[in-house]
Design a protein around this motif. Structure first.
Motif, short mmCIF file in Angstrom:
data_model
loop_
_atom_site.label_atom_id
_atom_site.label_comp_id
_atom_site.label_asym_id
_atom_site.label_seq_id
_atom_site.Cartn_x
_atom_site.Cartn_y
_atom_site.Cartn_z
N ARG A 116 0.74 -1.23 0.02
CA ARG A 116 -0.08 -0.17 0.09
C ARG A 116 0.82 1.21 -0.05
O ARG A 116 0.61 2.15 -0.78
CB ARG A 116 -0.83 -0.06 1.27
N LEU A 117 1.76 1.09 0.79
CA LEU A 117 3.04 2.45 0.59
C LEU A 117 3.39 2.46 -0.36
O LEU A 117 3.65 3.64 -1.02
CB LEU A 117 3.80 2.18 1.96
N GLN A 177 -6.99 6.46 0.75
CA GLN A 177 -8.17 5.96 0.49
C GLN A 177 -8.16 4.52 -0.63
O GLN A 177 -8.54 3.65 -0.21
CB GLN A 177 -9.28 6.88 0.53
N ARG A 178 -7.71 5.20 -1.78
CA ARG A 178 -7.89 4.37 -2.80
C ARG A 178 -6.80 2.87 -2.80
O ARG A 178 -7.22 2.30 -3.42
CB ARG A 178 -7.41 5.42 -4.20
N HIS A 197 -3.11 7.89 10.26
CA HIS A 197 -2.27 6.52 10.15
C HIS A 197 -1.54 6.18 8.88
O HIS A 197 -0.22 6.22 9.02
CB HIS A 197 -3.31 5.34 10.15
N PHE A 198 -2.07 6.52 7.79
CA PHE A 198 -1.20 6.47 6.58
C PHE A 198 -0.16 7.66 6.63
O PHE A 198 1.10 7.25 6.50
CB PHE A 198 -2.08 7.17 5.26
N SER A 199 -0.20 8.69 6.99
CA SER A 199 0.77 9.72 7.07
C SER A 199 1.91 9.42 8.25
O SER A 199 3.10 9.60 7.94
CB SER A 199 0.37 11.14 7.67
N HIS A 200 1.52 8.84 9.14
CA HIS A 200 2.45 8.28 10.35
C HIS A 200 3.41 7.23 9.43
O HIS A 200 4.35 7.26 9.89
CB HIS A 200 1.82 7.79 11.50
N LEU A 222 9.95 11.15 5.25
CA LEU A 222 9.10 12.52 4.98
C LEU A 222 7.65 12.29 4.85
O LEU A 222 7.39 11.28 4.71
CB LEU A 222 9.59 12.98 3.43
N SER A 223 7.00 13.36 5.22
CA SER A 223 5.41 13.22 5.21
C SER A 223 5.07 13.12 3.76
O SER A 223 5.71 13.64 3.07
CB SER A 223 4.84 14.32 5.96
N PRO A 224 3.80 12.56 3.70
CA PRO A 224 3.37 12.56 2.17
C PRO A 224 3.53 14.09 1.47
O PRO A 224 3.70 14.02 0.15
CB PRO A 224 2.15 12.26 2.29
#
Length: 332
Positions: free
Chosen positions: A278-279, A301-302, A310-313, A321-323
């Protein structure tokens, strides 16, 4: 050397042909080109004075897709040549026209048009091609680094030099895609490479995983075939936020404990594999200029992340780096 770029400066497509060379130089040019772009081998042709060849390469970064068109000839890659130079790649070949003969260890095959075969640059092999009357032999090659292939190497070994059908099912899908990829290559831009590379790898993996089921008939091969099927299942359902180890185990008719043990043997966990894929897909989307205006939370989400926080973390912990910062770092 008759080499020219197609489509203008900055394109990812390169065309080359022997027609503008002196007759005596054509075969040697083809040998050198093959050595540099694919692998070192010894190429011979019974009628060198009539030899012609042309190639189109599409550079997708780590993955290269090429169309080779050439006169009847034979080639050999020796153990010594393997030791001297090994790009450590799997090479999936779609035979488009003519016949292709292969010999790897004690396995010999004749590959007909619209059939695939798989080779490993770490193995010695021999081959020949015969053109049709008035039409030179043609193959499309997909060069994939071993490190990128999600299937285990010892599972893929079962497919080396096998005939893989390309006229039905997933084989037809992959064959049609590769033909179109090569045909449309002059229209691609460098920023298309990331997306096309991901699509190409997914399709090659799907083809090999599907065919692995067909050749893995012995009990000792069952675990390899199951692992390949599970990886393909994960890729197809990566956007489903409900994708979980238990769901995957149920879909394949095995216990969760058995599946967890299977992944542990590979040094990973099922949840870890899903999370990393996913990442990977989110990072590819963030790097794609065509998606720079698309909201980051929608990309998450996609690809199966139900929580943007949670994704950003996870993204920051994995890539440093952050997204949003990662996307900005790639923008001019």
């Amino acid at each position: 050397m008759s080499v020219f770029y197609v489509g203008g400066i900055g394109m990812i497509c390169l065309d080359a042909q022997s027609d503008d060379l002196r007759v005596v130089d054509r075969l040697e040019w083809w040998r050198e080109r093959t050595r540099r772009s694919i692998w070192p081998s010894t190429i011979t042709c019974e009628d060198a004075d009539r030899f012609h060849a042309a190639a189109r390469s599409v550079n997708l970064g780590s993955i290269v897709v090429s169309r080779l068109t050439y006169s009847s000839s034979s080639w050999s890659r020796s153990e010594r040549q393997v030791r001297q130079s090994d790009p450590e790649q799997f090479v999936l070949a779609l035979n488009v026209r003519g016949q292709l003969g292969l010999s790897v260890a004690d396995k010999q095959q004749v590959i007909d048009p619209r059939e695939f075969n798989l080779l490993d640059t770490s193995r010695a092999c021999h081959g020949w091609t015969s053109e049709e009357p008035g039409r030179r032999a043609t193959q499309i090659l997909v060069q994939v680094p071993r490190s990128l292939m999600p299937l285990r190497s010892n599972a893929i070994d079962l497919l080396i030099a096998e005939r893989i059908p390309g006229t039905t099912g997933i084989g037809e899908v992959v064959g049609t895609y590769l033909l179109e990829l090569i045909q449309q290559a002059p229209r691609y831009r460098p920023d298309d490479a990331v997306r096309l590379s991901a699509v190409t790898l997914d399709l090659v993996t799907a083809l090999l995983a599907h065919h692995l089921d067909g050749v893995a008939g012995l009990p000792s091969d069952h675990r390899e075939a199951l692992y390949a099927r599970v990886l393909h299942f994960i890729e197809r359902h990566i956007g489903d936020p409900q994708l979980s180890p238990r769901m995957i185990a149920t879909a394949h008719g095995v216990s969760l404990r058995y599946l967890q043990k299977l992944f542990k043997e590979q040094g990973v966990t099922i949840a870890g594999r899903v999370r990393q894929r996913r990442l990977d897909r989110c990072r590819a989307a963030l790097a794609d200029p065509h998606q720079w205006s698309y909201p980051i939370h929608k990309i998450a989400q996609r690809n199966g992340f139900s929580s943007n926080a949670h994704f950003s973390h996870l993204f920051s912990a994995t890539y440093g780096l952050s997204p949003s910062d990662y996307r900005r770092s790639l923008q001019p």
